[in-house]
Design a protein around this motif. Structure first.
Motif, PDB file in Angstrom:
ATOM      1  N   GLY A  86       0.797  -1.222   0.000  1.00 22.99           N
ATOM      2  CA  GLY A  86       0.000   0.000   0.000  1.00 22.99           C
ATOM      3  C   GLY A  86       0.822   1.260   0.000  1.00 22.99           C
ATOM      4  O   GLY A  86       0.698   2.083   0.900  1.00 22.99           O
ATOM      5  N   LEU A  87       1.665   1.411  -0.996  1.00 18.63           N
ATOM      6  CA  LEU A  87       2.439   2.644  -1.149  1.00 18.63           C
ATOM      7  C   LEU A  87       1.572   3.693  -1.838  1.00 18.63           C
ATOM      8  O   LEU A  87       0.757   3.354  -2.705  1.00 18.63           O
ATOM      9  N   PRO A  88       1.731   4.958  -1.483  1.00 18.19           N
ATOM     10  CA  PRO A  88       0.928   5.994  -2.136  1.00 18.19           C
ATOM     11  C   PRO A  88       1.160   6.018  -3.644  1.00 18.19           C
ATOM     12  O   PRO A  88       2.268   5.763  -4.118  1.00 18.19           O
ATOM     13  N   LEU A  89       0.102   6.328  -4.389  1.00 22.87           N
ATOM     14  CA  LEU A  89       0.199   6.438  -5.842  1.00 22.87           C
ATOM     15  C   LEU A  89       0.670   7.834  -6.224  1.00 22.87           C
ATOM     16  O   LEU A  89       0.312   8.820  -5.579  1.00 22.87           O
ATOM     17  N   THR A  90       1.439   7.915  -7.280  1.00 17.60           N
ATOM     18  CA  THR A  90       1.811   9.225  -7.817  1.00 17.60           C
ATOM     19  C   THR A  90       0.595   9.810  -8.524  1.00 17.60           C
ATOM     20  O   THR A  90      -0.383   9.108  -8.801  1.00 17.60           O
TER      21      THR A  90
ATOM     22  N   VAL B 220       0.382  10.629 -11.600  1.00 16.18           N
ATOM     23  CA  VAL B 220       0.258   9.938 -12.890  1.00 16.18           C
ATOM     24  C   VAL B 220      -0.434   8.590 -12.703  1.00 16.18           C
ATOM     25  O   VAL B 220      -1.329   8.225 -13.459  1.00 16.18           O
ATOM     26  N   GLU B 221      -0.042   7.844 -11.670  1.00 19.23           N
ATOM     27  CA  GLU B 221      -0.676   6.548 -11.401  1.00 19.23           C
ATOM     28  C   GLU B 221      -2.147   6.713 -11.047  1.00 19.23           C
ATOM     29  O   GLU B 221      -2.985   5.906 -11.446  1.00 19.23           O
ATOM     30  N   LYS B 222      -2.485   7.762 -10.306  1.00 18.16           N
ATOM     31  CA  LYS B 222      -3.894   8.031  -9.995  1.00 18.16           C
ATOM     32  C   LYS B 222      -4.680   8.314 -11.270  1.00 18.16           C
ATOM     33  O   LYS B 222      -5.780   7.825 -11.457  1.00 18.16           O
ATOM     34  N   GLN B 223      -4.102   9.105 -12.157  1.00 13.13           N
ATOM     35  CA  GLN B 223      -4.776   9.417 -13.419  1.00 13.13           C
ATOM     36  C   GLN B 223      -4.973   8.160 -14.257  1.00 13.13           C
ATOM     37  O   GLN B 223      -6.001   7.989 -14.888  1.00 13.13           O
ATOM     38  N   MET B 224      -3.980   7.285 -14.243  1.00 15.01           N
ATOM     39  CA  MET B 224      -4.093   6.041 -15.012  1.00 15.01           C
ATOM     40  C   MET B 224      -5.189   5.140 -14.439  1.00 15.01           C
ATOM     41  O   MET B 224      -5.834   4.404 -15.170  1.00 15.01           O
ATOM     42  N   SER B 225      -5.427   5.216 -13.142  1.00 17.92           N
ATOM     43  CA  SER B 225      -6.405   4.345 -12.490  1.00 17.92           C
ATOM     44  C   SER B 225      -7.791   4.961 -12.434  1.00 17.92           C
ATOM     45  O   SER B 225      -8.791   4.277 -12.620  1.00 17.92           O
ATOM     46  N   PHE B 226      -7.874   6.252 -12.124  1.00 10.51           N
ATOM     47  CA  PHE B 226      -9.170   6.892 -11.890  1.00 10.51           C
ATOM     48  C   PHE B 226      -9.446   8.082 -12.788  1.00 10.51           C
ATOM     49  O   PHE B 226     -10.498   8.688 -12.677  1.00 10.51           O
ATOM     50  N   PHE B 227      -8.494   8.458 -13.611  1.00 10.95           N
ATOM     51  CA  PHE B 227      -8.615   9.612 -14.494  1.00 10.95           C
ATOM     52  C   PHE B 227      -8.732  10.927 -13.738  1.00 10.95           C
ATOM     53  O   PHE B 227      -9.244  11.889 -14.230  1.00 10.95           O
ATOM     54  N   GLU B 228      -8.300  10.946 -12.483  1.00 11.35           N
ATOM     55  CA  GLU B 228      -8.236  12.197 -11.733  1.00 11.35           C
ATOM     56  C   GLU B 228      -7.123  12.078 -10.692  1.00 11.35           C
ATOM     57  O   GLU B 228      -6.935  11.033 -10.088  1.00 11.35           O
ATOM     58  N   ALA B 229      -6.413  13.147 -10.482  1.00  9.95           N
ATOM     59  CA  ALA B 229      -5.278  13.108  -9.561  1.00  9.95           C
ATOM     60  C   ALA B 229      -5.638  13.620  -8.175  1.00  9.95           C
ATOM     61  O   ALA B 229      -4.870  13.451  -7.245  1.00  9.95           O
ATOM     62  N   ASP B 230      -6.799  14.250  -7.993  1.00 13.89           N
ATOM     63  CA  ASP B 230      -7.155  14.880  -6.723  1.00 13.89           C
ATOM     64  C   ASP B 230      -7.730  13.903  -5.699  1.00 13.89           C
ATOM     65  O   ASP B 230      -7.841  14.241  -4.538  1.00 13.89           O
TER      66      ASP B 230
END
Length: 108
Positions: free
Chosen positions: A76-80, A82-92
């Motif tokens: 469970g390391l925090p996502l960057t 870019v990784e958040k965008q790749m997974s959920f299409f939003e970084a916030d």
């Protein structure tokens, strides 16, 4: 419930597998549908891997299995962003550490 019949694939002529407890109740509850043998094995194997990872690292972990073979495992390391965008299409979006481990295991 002390015993649970499990389907094995989709063959209606095949004798079902089963899981059972000689003492006490099964540590599981079926909420919907008829459970299958392979998914139960995947869940039990995933639990063993996640338990070992958490014991070794002290971090939340997740695993993905497909037909008894590990398909992914992650901590469970925090996502960057870019990784958040790749997974959920939003970084916030704020994600828990266990959610991050599931996303990483799924994507492995």
């Amino acid at each position: 419930m002390k015993e649970l019949a499990l389907k094995y694939g989709c063959n209606p002529n095949q004798k079902p597998a089963r899981i059972f407890m000689t003492e006490g109740e099964l540590p599981t509850e079926v909420l919907n549908g008829k459970p299958g043998y392979i998914p139960f094995c995947d869940a039990f194997n995933s639990w063993q891997l996640v338990n070992a990872l958490k014991k070794a690292t002290g971090m939340p972990a997740a695993a993905s299995f497909k037909h008894l073979s590990p398909a992914g495992a992650a901590l469970g390391l925090p996502l960057t962003d870019v990784e958040k965008q790749m997974s959920f299409f939003e970084a916030d979006h704020e994600l828990s550490r266990i959610a991050c481990s599931y996303i990483r295991a799924r994507g492995a």
